[in-house]
Design a protein around this motif. Structure first.
Motif, PDB file in Angstrom:
ATOM      1  N   THR A 150      57.896  27.785 -44.307  1.00 32.60           N
ATOM      2  CA  THR A 150      58.183  28.534 -43.127  1.00 32.60           C
ATOM      3  C   THR A 150      57.625  29.960 -43.229  1.00 32.60           C
ATOM      4  O   THR A 150      57.407  30.487 -42.071  1.00 32.60           O
ATOM      5  CB  THR A 150      59.447  28.773 -42.968  1.00 32.60           C
ATOM      6  OG1 THR A 150      59.999  29.656 -44.208  1.00 32.60           O
ATOM      7  CG2 THR A 150      60.547  27.492 -42.953  1.00 32.60           C
ATOM      8  N   GLY A 151      56.653  30.348 -44.255  1.00 35.15           N
ATOM      9  CA  GLY A 151      55.984  31.504 -44.241  1.00 35.15           C
ATOM     10  C   GLY A 151      55.318  31.419 -45.347  1.00 35.15           C
ATOM     11  O   GLY A 151      55.235  30.841 -46.441  1.00 35.15           O
TER      12      GLY A 151
ATOM     13  N   ALA B 121      50.100  33.091 -38.380  1.00 39.85           N
ATOM     14  CA  ALA B 121      50.640  31.775 -38.747  1.00 39.85           C
ATOM     15  C   ALA B 121      50.545  30.900 -37.485  1.00 39.85           C
ATOM     16  O   ALA B 121      50.675  31.402 -36.320  1.00 39.85           O
ATOM     17  CB  ALA B 121      52.024  31.685 -39.076  1.00 39.85           C
TER      18      ALA B 121
ATOM     19  N   TYR C 106      52.758  39.312 -44.997  1.00 40.70           N
ATOM     20  CA  TYR C 106      53.712  38.285 -44.897  1.00 40.70           C
ATOM     21  C   TYR C 106      53.437  37.518 -43.465  1.00 40.70           C
ATOM     22  O   TYR C 106      53.425  38.428 -42.546  1.00 40.70           O
ATOM     23  CB  TYR C 106      55.123  38.895 -44.892  1.00 40.70           C
ATOM     24  CG  TYR C 106      55.508  39.425 -46.056  1.00 40.70           C
ATOM     25  CD1 TYR C 106      56.161  38.451 -47.057  1.00 40.70           C
ATOM     26  CD2 TYR C 106      55.130  40.846 -46.498  1.00 40.70           C
ATOM     27  CE1 TYR C 106      56.553  39.009 -48.210  1.00 40.70           C
ATOM     28  CE2 TYR C 106      55.659  41.035 -48.143  1.00 40.70           C
ATOM     29  CZ  TYR C 106      56.534  40.379 -48.802  1.00 40.70           C
ATOM     30  OH  TYR C 106      56.912  40.775 -50.035  1.00 40.70           O
TER      31      TYR C 106
ATOM     32  N   GLY D 298      54.494  34.162 -40.775  1.00 41.58           N
ATOM     33  CA  GLY D 298      55.416  33.086 -40.414  1.00 41.58           C
ATOM     34  C   GLY D 298      56.533  33.926 -39.591  1.00 41.58           C
ATOM     35  O   GLY D 298      56.616  34.976 -39.242  1.00 41.58           O
TER      36      GLY D 298
ATOM     37  N   ASP E 158      60.855  34.754 -38.801  1.00 42.93           N
ATOM     38  CA  ASP E 158      61.884  35.152 -39.708  1.00 42.93           C
ATOM     39  C   ASP E 158      62.955  34.281 -39.614  1.00 42.93           C
ATOM     40  O   ASP E 158      62.912  33.405 -38.793  1.00 42.93           O
ATOM     41  CB  ASP E 158      62.201  36.510 -39.246  1.00 42.93           C
ATOM     42  CG  ASP E 158      61.051  37.565 -39.394  1.00 42.93           C
ATOM     43  OD1 ASP E 158      60.523  37.558 -40.156  1.00 42.93           O
ATOM     44  OD2 ASP E 158      61.215  38.493 -38.361  1.00 42.93           O
TER      45      ASP E 158
ATOM     46  N   MET F 240      55.518  26.134 -40.672  1.00 44.53           N
ATOM     47  CA  MET F 240      54.251  26.306 -40.572  1.00 44.53           C
ATOM     48  C   MET F 240      53.205  25.106 -40.662  1.00 44.53           C
ATOM     49  O   MET F 240      53.507  24.379 -41.411  1.00 44.53           O
ATOM     50  CB  MET F 240      53.683  27.368 -41.588  1.00 44.53           C
ATOM     51  CG  MET F 240      54.091  28.804 -41.457  1.00 44.53           C
ATOM     52  SD  MET F 240      53.327  29.757 -42.771  1.00 44.53           S
ATOM     53  CE  MET F 240      51.630  29.312 -42.617  1.00 44.53           C
TER      54      MET F 240
END
Length: 470
Positions: free
Chosen positions: A361-362, A377, A401, A403, A405, A412
């Motif tokens: 996801t990130g 992303a 960082y 992606g 939250d 992703m």
């Protein structure tokens, strides 16, 4: 050869985002019943559907299958002629494979996205945002940039002033804003401005931004200088305007001295005793001391337990730089569904690639000796069409960082990344198909490296990055 084929038509045209059909006629010219399997080949194969996929024919009979081409409205659908073929495999004669060929022409389309990073900049003498321009079409994009504002209060310098961007790529344009009037004292002022992106044959696209101009000297300093100046003027006026009045009492003192009944002066009070030296003073009694661990009850106070610091990508990068300070490095972590982070990995060889499985996801990325890194992303969306999140730039040796939250955000499916020096390379692994992508490298800025796909279903569950510098 026991098979006759015909594509009708042999050449077709389609617009990205729509579909077109081609008919394939097949005749069994052999003397036995045979079953034929159809498989698309070529660049259009990922978005080609053949119905039916299997056809059974008696000797001397003819069958028909429909080829449906549905190219997406993305840079993957390259504009222009795209040759394709259909592999026909007979069941009874597996060696007698037939491959009829055709041509699919994909019409060009242009789509551009631009944004200022950051949208609001602050400065006294200049502001330096960056303009990121993405070519989301399937043909080369040529555009020129100009700046304007209401009142003509700013001057603009764009480097470069025009650019050509290949399909699926992005370029960064450096923008320098300079105010035409300097604010020496006073509060800050806001200057809204626009950057116009002009393409041939279409209206210009406007990107809005704000430049906040601060005073060259803060207001409190001007207030202090004004107060000091007023006090200095006041002191000078009092000093030069004061005239002291001088009198004498000599005659009065003489009369008092000649009078026999003049009272004697009163005795002066005794002086205080001289303090004794330190050697004569009694020794100071020691005061009972309390140990820091006494805690008032005689027991020891236990130190508070502290959690170990989080090991980010920058933490691992610093160790890598100490081991090999002469080479550029890149380290990264993956965040999985549920919010759990992987351990940092620093890669400069292909042998260190590893995949853990769940979709990500990130990401947390840090790089050294590359003159800064930027990334954005590409995440899944409930509408079925993936979306891009904003660019995030950082300097060398700092964490970035990207992606969405939350513990369960969108997954992703890809990302864009760029470095200021050398080349950035990647390999991605896709969760749905359990397939490993190819090793792809791209040059430094203004080039960017696209990682992943544009398919809303194909989330990434593994990633490998490294810097190519030799």
């Amino acid at each position: 050869m026991s098979l006759w084929t015909s594509l009708e038509p042999a050449s077709a045209t389609v617009e990205p985002g729509s579909s077109t059909q081609v008919r394939l006629r097949v005749r069994n010219t052999g003397d036995v019943v045979d079953e034929y399997r159809f498989e698309p080949i070529g660049d259009p194969a990922p978005w080609t559907v053949i119905e039916p996929a299997v056809l059974r024919l008696y000797p001397g009979t003819t069958g028909t299958v429909e080829l449906t081409f549905s190219p997406p409205r993305t840079p993957d659908a390259t504009a222009g002629p795209n040759p394709y073929a259909v592999r026909i495999s007979p069941t009874e004669h597996p060696d007698a494979v037939t491959v009829p060929e055709g041509n699919l022409t994909i019409l060009p389309f242009t789509e551009m996205r631009a944004e200022l990073v950051p949208v609001t900049v602050t400065g006294r003498l200049r502001g330096r945002p960056r303009l990121a321009v993405d070519n989301l079409g399937n043909t080369e994009l040529t555009t020129s940039m100009t700046g304007e504002d209401t009142g003509d209060r700013l001057s603009y310098e764009l480097r470069p002033g025009n650019t050509q961007i290949n399909p699926g790529r992005a370029h960064f344009i450096d923008l320098t804003l300079r105010p035409k009037r300097i604010i020496w004292f006073g509060s800050k002022e806001q200057h809204p401005y626009k950057v116009n992106l002009q393409r041939a044959g279409v209206p210009p696209q406007t990107i809005d931004g704000t430049y906040i101009q601060r005073g060259f000297l803060p207001r409190w300093l001007a207030t202090c200088l004004g107060i000091l100046l007023a006090l200095a003027i006041t002191f000078a006026m009092l000093w030069f305007g004061h005239q002291p009045h001088v009198t004498t009492r000599a005659e009065e003192q003489m009369e008092q001295a000649g009078s026999p009944l003049a009272p004697s002066p009163s005795p002066q009070p005794p002086l205080p005793p001289t303090p004794s030296t330190p050697a004569e003073s009694p020794a100071a009694q020691p005061q009972p001391s309390q140990s820091p661990q006494d805690n008032g009850g005689g027991g020891e106070k236990k130190p508070e337990e502290s959690k170990p610091p989080v090991e980010t990508a920058a933490t691992a990068l610093h160790r890598k730089v100490r081991e090999d300070p002469d080479a550029p490095h890149i380290c990264y972590r993956l965040r999985y569904e549920g919010g759990q982070w992987s351990k940092p990995a620093c890669e400069n060889t292909l042998g260190a690639y590893d995949r853990t499985g769940p979709p990500i996801t990130g990401m947390n990325i840090a790089a050294s000796s590359v003159d800064g890194v930027s990334a954005q992303a590409h995440v899944t969306d409930a509408s079925g069409t993936p979306k891009w999140l904003p660019w995030t730039p950082v300097r060398d040796n700092q964490d970035i960082y990207i992606g969405a939250d939350g513990d369960y955000p969108p997954f992703m499916i890809g990302l864009n990344i760029s470095v200021g020096k050398f080349q950035i390379c990647h390999v991605a692994h896709f969760h749905l198909t359990n397939s490993l992508g190819e090793l792809v490298c791209d040059k430094a800025r203004p080039e960017t490296l696209f990682i992943g796909t544009n398919d809303n279903r194909k989330a990434i569950d593994g990633m490998f990055l490294y810097i190519k510098y030799v």
